[in-house]
Design a protein around this motif. Structure first.
Motif, PDB file in Angstrom:
ATOM      1  N   PHE A 118       0.903  -1.195   0.124  1.00 47.74           N
ATOM      2  CA  PHE A 118      -0.148  -0.055   0.051  1.00 47.74           C
ATOM      3  C   PHE A 118       0.827   1.281  -0.074  1.00 47.74           C
ATOM      4  N   HIS A 119       1.927   1.288   0.692  1.00 47.53           N
ATOM      5  CA  HIS A 119       2.927   2.316   0.997  1.00 47.53           C
ATOM      6  C   HIS A 119       3.404   2.450  -0.775  1.00 47.53           C
ATOM      7  N   ILE A 120       3.845   1.696  -1.454  1.00 51.45           N
ATOM      8  CA  ILE A 120       4.077   1.986  -2.851  1.00 51.45           C
ATOM      9  C   ILE A 120       2.800   2.590  -3.631  1.00 51.45           C
ATOM     10  N   TYR A 121       1.697   2.159  -3.392  1.00 50.48           N
ATOM     11  CA  TYR A 121       0.422   2.879  -4.266  1.00 50.48           C
ATOM     12  C   TYR A 121       0.393   4.073  -3.588  1.00 50.48           C
ATOM     13  N   ASP A 122       0.765   4.321  -2.456  1.00 48.71           N
ATOM     14  CA  ASP A 122       0.288   5.727  -1.576  1.00 48.71           C
ATOM     15  C   ASP A 122       1.413   6.768  -2.008  1.00 48.71           C
ATOM     16  N   VAL A 123       2.732   6.406  -2.246  1.00 47.67           N
ATOM     17  CA  VAL A 123       3.692   7.281  -2.478  1.00 47.67           C
ATOM     18  C   VAL A 123       3.729   7.306  -3.925  1.00 47.67           C
ATOM     19  N   GLY A 124       3.409   6.516  -4.742  1.00 48.63           N
ATOM     20  CA  GLY A 124       3.828   6.485  -6.250  1.00 48.63           C
ATOM     21  C   GLY A 124       2.490   7.133  -6.697  1.00 48.63           C
ATOM     22  N   PHE A 125       1.400   7.135  -6.121  1.00 51.37           N
ATOM     23  CA  PHE A 125      -0.127   7.957  -6.990  1.00 51.37           C
ATOM     24  C   PHE A 125      -0.794   8.818  -6.107  1.00 51.37           C
ATOM     25  N   GLN A 126      -0.453   8.654  -4.753  1.00 50.13           N
ATOM     26  CA  GLN A 126      -1.361   9.707  -3.990  1.00 50.13           C
ATOM     27  C   GLN A 126      -0.472  10.824  -3.385  1.00 50.13           C
ATOM     28  N   SER A 127       0.735  10.745  -3.749  1.00 50.15           N
ATOM     29  CA  SER A 127       1.636  11.670  -3.074  1.00 50.15           C
ATOM     30  C   SER A 127       1.713  13.121  -4.034  1.00 50.15           C
ATOM     31  N   PRO A 128       1.668  14.184  -3.097  1.00 48.62           N
ATOM     32  CA  PRO A 128       1.560  15.378  -3.700  1.00 48.62           C
ATOM     33  C   PRO A 128       2.809  15.872  -4.563  1.00 48.62           C
ATOM     34  N   ASN A 129       3.766  14.939  -4.506  1.00 44.68           N
ATOM     35  CA  ASN A 129       5.265  15.047  -5.100  1.00 44.68           C
ATOM     36  C   ASN A 129       5.631  14.059  -5.684  1.00 44.68           C
ATOM     37  N   VAL A 130       4.991  13.731  -6.712  1.00 44.59           N
ATOM     38  CA  VAL A 130       5.206  12.693  -7.529  1.00 44.59           C
ATOM     39  C   VAL A 130       6.616  12.399  -7.917  1.00 44.59           C
ATOM     40  N   GLU A 131       7.372  13.332  -8.503  1.00 42.50           N
ATOM     41  CA  GLU A 131       8.670  13.307  -8.970  1.00 42.50           C
ATOM     42  C   GLU A 131       9.531  12.957  -7.996  1.00 42.50           C
ATOM     43  N   ALA A 132       9.223  13.448  -6.783  1.00 41.95           N
ATOM     44  CA  ALA A 132      10.275  13.135  -5.579  1.00 41.95           C
ATOM     45  C   ALA A 132      10.100  11.643  -5.026  1.00 41.95           C
ATOM     46  N   ALA A 133       9.080  11.316  -5.425  1.00 39.17           N
ATOM     47  CA  ALA A 133       8.506   9.893  -4.800  1.00 39.17           C
ATOM     48  C   ALA A 133       9.201   8.788  -5.627  1.00 39.17           C
ATOM     49  N   ARG A 134       9.045   8.980  -6.831  1.00 39.13           N
ATOM     50  CA  ARG A 134       9.247   8.007  -7.714  1.00 39.13           C
ATOM     51  C   ARG A 134      10.615   7.291  -7.524  1.00 39.13           C
ATOM     52  N   PRO A 135      11.787   7.647  -7.130  1.00 37.74           N
ATOM     53  CA  PRO A 135      12.862   6.630  -6.723  1.00 37.74           C
ATOM     54  C   PRO A 135      12.544   5.756  -5.474  1.00 37.74           C
ATOM     55  N   LEU A 136      11.443   6.551  -4.597  1.00 33.00           N
ATOM     56  CA  LEU A 136      11.329   5.890  -3.327  1.00 33.00           C
ATOM     57  C   LEU A 136      10.265   4.701  -3.523  1.00 33.00           C
ATOM     58  N   VAL A 137       9.653   4.900  -4.840  1.00 29.33           N
ATOM     59  CA  VAL A 137       8.610   3.586  -5.131  1.00 29.33           C
ATOM     60  C   VAL A 137       9.384   2.535  -5.554  1.00 29.33           C
ATOM     61  N   TYR A 138      10.713   2.765  -6.413  1.00 29.41           N
ATOM     62  CA  TYR A 138      11.285   1.729  -6.750  1.00 29.41           C
ATOM     63  C   TYR A 138      11.847   1.162  -5.511  1.00 29.41           C
ATOM     64  N   ALA A 139      12.658   1.955  -4.663  1.00 28.84           N
ATOM     65  CA  ALA A 139      13.188   1.259  -3.459  1.00 28.84           C
ATOM     66  C   ALA A 139      12.099   0.460  -2.547  1.00 28.84           C
ATOM     67  N   THR A 140      11.020   0.948  -2.333  1.00 30.92           N
ATOM     68  CA  THR A 140       9.952   0.068  -1.674  1.00 30.92           C
ATOM     69  C   THR A 140       9.837  -1.121  -2.369  1.00 30.92           C
ATOM     70  N   SER A 141       9.535  -1.060  -3.595  1.00 38.34           N
ATOM     71  CA  SER A 141       9.163  -2.288  -4.507  1.00 38.34           C
ATOM     72  C   SER A 141      10.405  -3.301  -4.273  1.00 38.34           C
ATOM     73  N   LEU A 142      11.317  -2.782  -4.264  1.00 32.56           N
ATOM     74  CA  LEU A 142      12.567  -3.729  -4.053  1.00 32.56           C
ATOM     75  C   LEU A 142      12.417  -4.215  -2.932  1.00 32.56           C
ATOM     76  N   LEU A 143      12.226  -3.636  -1.714  1.00 39.92           N
ATOM     77  CA  LEU A 143      12.385  -3.970  -0.444  1.00 39.92           C
ATOM     78  C   LEU A 143      11.169  -4.840  -0.223  1.00 39.92           C
ATOM     79  N   LEU A 144      10.056  -4.545  -0.934  1.00 40.67           N
ATOM     80  CA  LEU A 144       8.727  -5.619  -0.915  1.00 40.67           C
ATOM     81  C   LEU A 144       9.083  -7.004  -1.453  1.00 40.67           C
ATOM     82  N   VAL A 145      10.007  -6.831  -2.621  1.00 41.84           N
ATOM     83  CA  VAL A 145      10.442  -7.974  -3.220  1.00 41.84           C
ATOM     84  C   VAL A 145      11.094  -8.880  -2.187  1.00 41.84           C
ATOM     85  N   LEU A 146      12.203  -8.005  -1.642  1.00 43.17           N
ATOM     86  CA  LEU A 146      13.294  -8.832  -0.685  1.00 43.17           C
ATOM     87  C   LEU A 146      12.376  -9.423   0.576  1.00 43.17           C
ATOM     88  N   VAL A 147      11.456  -8.624   1.074  1.00 38.94           N
ATOM     89  CA  VAL A 147      10.821  -9.379   2.076  1.00 38.94           C
ATOM     90  C   VAL A 147      10.015 -10.362   1.862  1.00 38.94           C
TER      91      VAL A 147
END
Ligand SMILES: Nc1ncnc2c1ncn2[C@@H]1O[C@H](COP(=O)(O)OP(=O)(O)OP(=O)(O)O)[C@@H](O)[C@H]1O
Ligand SMILES: [Mg+2]
Lengths: 277, 551
Positions: free
Chosen positions: B498-527
């Protein structure tokens, strides 16, 4: 054993039997089978079998493949109850008590009638756990008793010397012959009255077979033994009584020496002289 | 010739190989993308100072990180309104992260390469990571204490470093006091309030009870006062200092130290400094709470929530699935009804997950939870305790969702156990139950683990139903903490998906959040890989232990 095999050796049978002493003690029947009919669904596998198996003697069932030896044996400890759609008529008496009576506790009955199967079936547990399995079920957890039983049973099954140093190893690591002796040890650990052996040596090499036969000779001091075998010499070597079955019927039963040297029925004679395919 | 080639089976082999390669390429592509994008996020990139001519001719100085480059063919650029010269084939644009949102309103901007007059990387440029308004890029002018300048020019940087270190220490002390100590007091006070209400509802509210609660309240009040005093002092301390900094365009900005997470000068950092910085950022990402609407800081609560939810789900689904499978395979009379049940179970696995979410919300949360509240927590009314989405309901909903796979694989495992083993056990005088318990179930345990592995893989990646039954964007507290009864199953929780969804699509600052989306996705996969790997290790261990007999 193939028919080929049987034929080449069948001549020896009488010579084996001559060595056997014929003690005529008064016989006490242990198990009585009375007019037993068994149906697998519609198919009748046993036709009105009646026989008596004397106490502390070895009774062998012989007969061609598919004639119902295993089926009859499995009736004695109610193993056939597990088969779907099976119908059993008639009675099996253990010391004059019908084991098919509704009031019989099957688990308790099976504790009195041990069984060893055609293929060794040790549990995937340690050797120690295999032998103590039956005791643990009875709630015996005293370490001293368990250890004692393990040693006695394994000695009884002529396996102790081979495994005493690795009792905690997985039983599946044993050879086929050792596994078969292990399941015998497992069966005698709970000290049953009767021991049912379904072709216990069929998958074994001659040396293991010999060991098991020696074992049977020792065990009959204490247990009533019923053994199914395809090997006629084996029947001759180990058994006191022999029953010949054919197509679900008991054709003839008598002392082993009599049955092999002087069969009353033609079918029996044909079979033991190897004229059946 | 060609027919013999066909008959030889070679094309078939090639086709298979091609299919396998296609799968591999896709997997590697997906993983590669998120690894590359996600891993790079924390690397300190250098800060560039551009001398830039705006379209209206004005010359400006821009400071920022160069994030991205886009190359557009001239035709396309024209169609989007850019004026192109005759000899230009392409329009090259840079995306700059300029930060300073408090000054410029947005922290990203596109610039045209042809208008860049000059670019440099002056060593004195610094990045300030702040708790509000995102990063600041610029130059340090001075350090202030109580509004008066105490260091300027070359002295400012070292002093700023040491002051920030002190301020961070104070900040973590404040955070500890507020979250742990004061949080615990608030929790206790709330418990007391509920206790009072409960006693009143049960008509057992008398003078003795009143006295007892009053004493406890007073005690809490005293400790609270003590912490309050400490906090005031700490706040004074942390608010004392500030930095005076200058943006690229020359504007002066005052940044209070209380709002600073760290400052660094990336242009002066060597490789080892950068690696160190990377490590620190990574640890922060893994272990801290998020800041700034989840676009900065860490994602620890989401990791924790995901793992916790998966573990709870496993604890719930395993016994249920195993018992159901044992009944179906061992006890039920095989026939029409069992076939029907199996078909139903298999179809359950195909129901879209959002449907489970709706069911969870309608049945578990409102009906079950609502009734639990009425029966056991009347004192909390009108605030719901279990009658609202939370960890328990999310776990149960996902358990329901993954039940079919556990049932199916356990059944398969049970079916694979040779009959001879069961007969061996029964022949020793064991009852059916003893046989099951002592022999069959242990031998089927690897199959159960396989089911659980599949269940975990499915559950950890589910997001849609969770949004209905317990996941939130920002949970103030973890579902596990130091307040009795420690595990708070009624709490809402955060989740990586949900964090990925929230940061990637609901955040006021999508540009800033994009790398974070990848990082979080990577983490989700790792988890998920981690959870699966541990389940697989357990399974292999069990397999080794119960090496099944053949035949
Ligand atoms: N579970 C079962 N369901 C249906 N029919 C069975 C079942 N078990 C055995 N039978 C049939 O009953 C007959 C007797 O089988 P049984 O296993 O008793 O023979 P057997 O004398 O032991 O043969 P073998 O020497 O090959 O072991 C056979 O025709 C067999 O096909
Ligand atoms: Mg048989």
């Amino acid at each position: 054993m193939t028919a080929q095999h049987t034929r080449t050796h069948s001549i020896d049978v009488s010579s084996i039997l001559q060595g056997q002493k014929n003690t005529d003690q008064p016989l006490e029947p242990c198990i009585k089978v009375e007019n037993l009919n068994l149906f697998y669904a519609q198919k009748q596998a046993l036709h009105g079998v009646s026989m008596e198996m004397p106490k502390k003697k070895v009774t062998a069932y012989i007969g061609p493949s598919g004639c119902g030896k295993s089926t009859l044996l499995r009736c004695i400890n109610r193993m056939n109850d597990l088969v779907d759609n099976v119908t059993i008529e008639g009675r099996v008496l253990l010391h004059d008590e019908n084991i098919y009576d509704k009031s019989v506790n099957v688990a308790a009955l099976r504790r009195r009638i041990g069984m060893v199967f055609q293929k060794p079936n040790p549990f995937p547990k340690s050797i120690f756990e295999n032998v103590t399995y039956g005791l643990r079920i009875q709630g015996i957890n005293d370490k001293r008793i368990l250890e004692e039983t393990v040693e006695n049973s394994l000695r009884g099954a002529a396996l102790w010397d081979e495994v005493k140093d690795r009792l905690n190893d997985n039983a599946l690591g044993l050879s086929g012959g050792q596994q078969q002796r292990l399941v015998i040890a497992r069966a005698i650990a709970i000290e049953p009255e009767v021991l049912l052996l379904d072709e216990p040596a069929s998958a074994l090499d001659p040396i293991s077979t010999l060991k098991i036969e020696e074992l049977i000779n020792e065990l009959k001091e204490k247990y009533t033994i019923v053994i199914v075998t395809h090997n006629m010499q084996q029947a001759a070597r180990v058994s006191d009584y022999t029953a010949f079955m054919y197509m679900g019927e008991l054709i003839e039963m008598g002392t082993t020496s009599e049955l092999f040297t002087n069969p009353r029925k033609k079918q029996t004679e044909d079979y033991i002289t190897g004229r059946y395919g | 010739m060609i027919t013999t080639w066909f008959k030889s089976g070679t094309p078939w082999v090639w086709l298979n190989a091609a299919a396998v390669s296609a799968c591999l390429i896709m997997v590697i592509g997906v993983l590669g993308l998120i690894v590359v994008r996600g891993v790079g996020h924390f690397w300190p990139s250098e800060i560039v100072q551009f001398t830039y001519q705006e379209e209206d001719g004005q010359i400006k100085t821009l400071i920022g990180e160069h994030v991205d480059t886009s190359i557009t063919p001239a035709e396309m650029a024209k169609s989007t309104g850019h004026i192109m010269a005759e000899d230009e084939d392409t329009l090259v644009q840079y995306l700059l992260k300029t930060g300073n949102r408090d000054v410029t309103r947005n922290d990203f901007r596109w610039i045209l390469e042809r208008n860049v007059k000059q670019h440099q990387t002056p060593p004195e440029l610094m990045v300030v990571e702040r708790r509000e308004w995102g990063n600041f890029y610029g130059r340090l002018l001075a350090v202030k204490e109580n509004g008066t300048i105490i260091a300027e020019g070359a002295d400012a940087w070292p002093l700023a470093q040491s002051r920030i270190e002190d301020a961070l220490a104070v900040f973590s002390e404040i955070a500890h006091l507020e979250k742990k100590e004061v949080g615990a007091i608030n929790y206790r006070l709330e418990q007391l309030r509920l206790e009072q209400k409960k006693l009143q509802l049960e008509k057992r509210w008398d003078a003795a009870a009143e006295q007892r609660l009053a004493v406890e309240r007073a005690e809490l009040e005293v400790t609270y006062k003590k912490y309050q005093a400490q906090l005031t002092e700490l706040y004074q301390k942390i608010r004392r200092d500030s930095l005076l900094a200058q943006t690229g365009s020359g504007q002066e900005v005052q940044i209070p130290l209380a709002k600073i997470v760290r400052v660094f000068q990336p242009n002066t950092m060597g490789l080892f400094d950068k690696i160190g910085h990377y490590g620190i950022k990574l640890v922060e990402f893994l272990s801290e709470d998020p800041r700034e609407a989840n676009t900065e800081g860490g994602i620890f609560p989401a990791i924790f929530g995901t793992v916790m939810m998966v573990i709870m789900m496993s604890i719930i689904v395993t016994p249920f699935g195993v018992i159901a499978a044992v009944y179906l395979r061992e006890y039920a009379k095989q026939g029409f009804i069992t076939r029907l049940i199996r078909i139903a179970v298999n179809n359950l696995a195909g129901v879209p997950s959002i449907v489970y979410g709706v069911f969870g919300l309608g049945f578990f949360v409102y009906i079950l939870g609502g009734n639990i509240d009425q029966l056991f927590f009347p004192e909390a009314a009108p605030a719901p305790v279990y009658g609202t989405p939370g960890l328990l309901w999310a776990s149960i909903t996902l358990a329901l969702l993954t039940l079919p796979v556990v049932i199916v694989s356990t059944e398969e495992g049970l079916a694979r156990i040779p009959k001879s083993i069961r007969e061996g056990s029964l022949a020793l005088g064991a009852t059916k139950l003893e046989t099951l318990w002592l022999t069959v179930l242990p031998m089927a345990s690897p199959a159960m683990m396989t089911g659980l592995i599949l269940a975990v893989a499915r559950a950890a990646g589910e997001v849609a139903p969770l949004m209905l039954v317990g996941v939130v964007k920002m949970a103030p507290t973890l579902p596990l903490d130091g307040n009795y009864p420690f595990l708070h199953l009624d709490r809402k929780f955060m989740h990586l998906g949900f964090h990925i969804y929230d940061v990637g699509f609901q955040s006021p600052n999508v540009e800033a959040a994009r790398p974070l989306v990848y990082a979080t996705s990577l983490l989700l996969v790792l988890v998920i890989v981690g959870l699966n790997l541990s389940a697989i290790l357990i399974r292999n261990h069990l397999r080794e232990k119960y090496r099944a007999l053949e035949g």
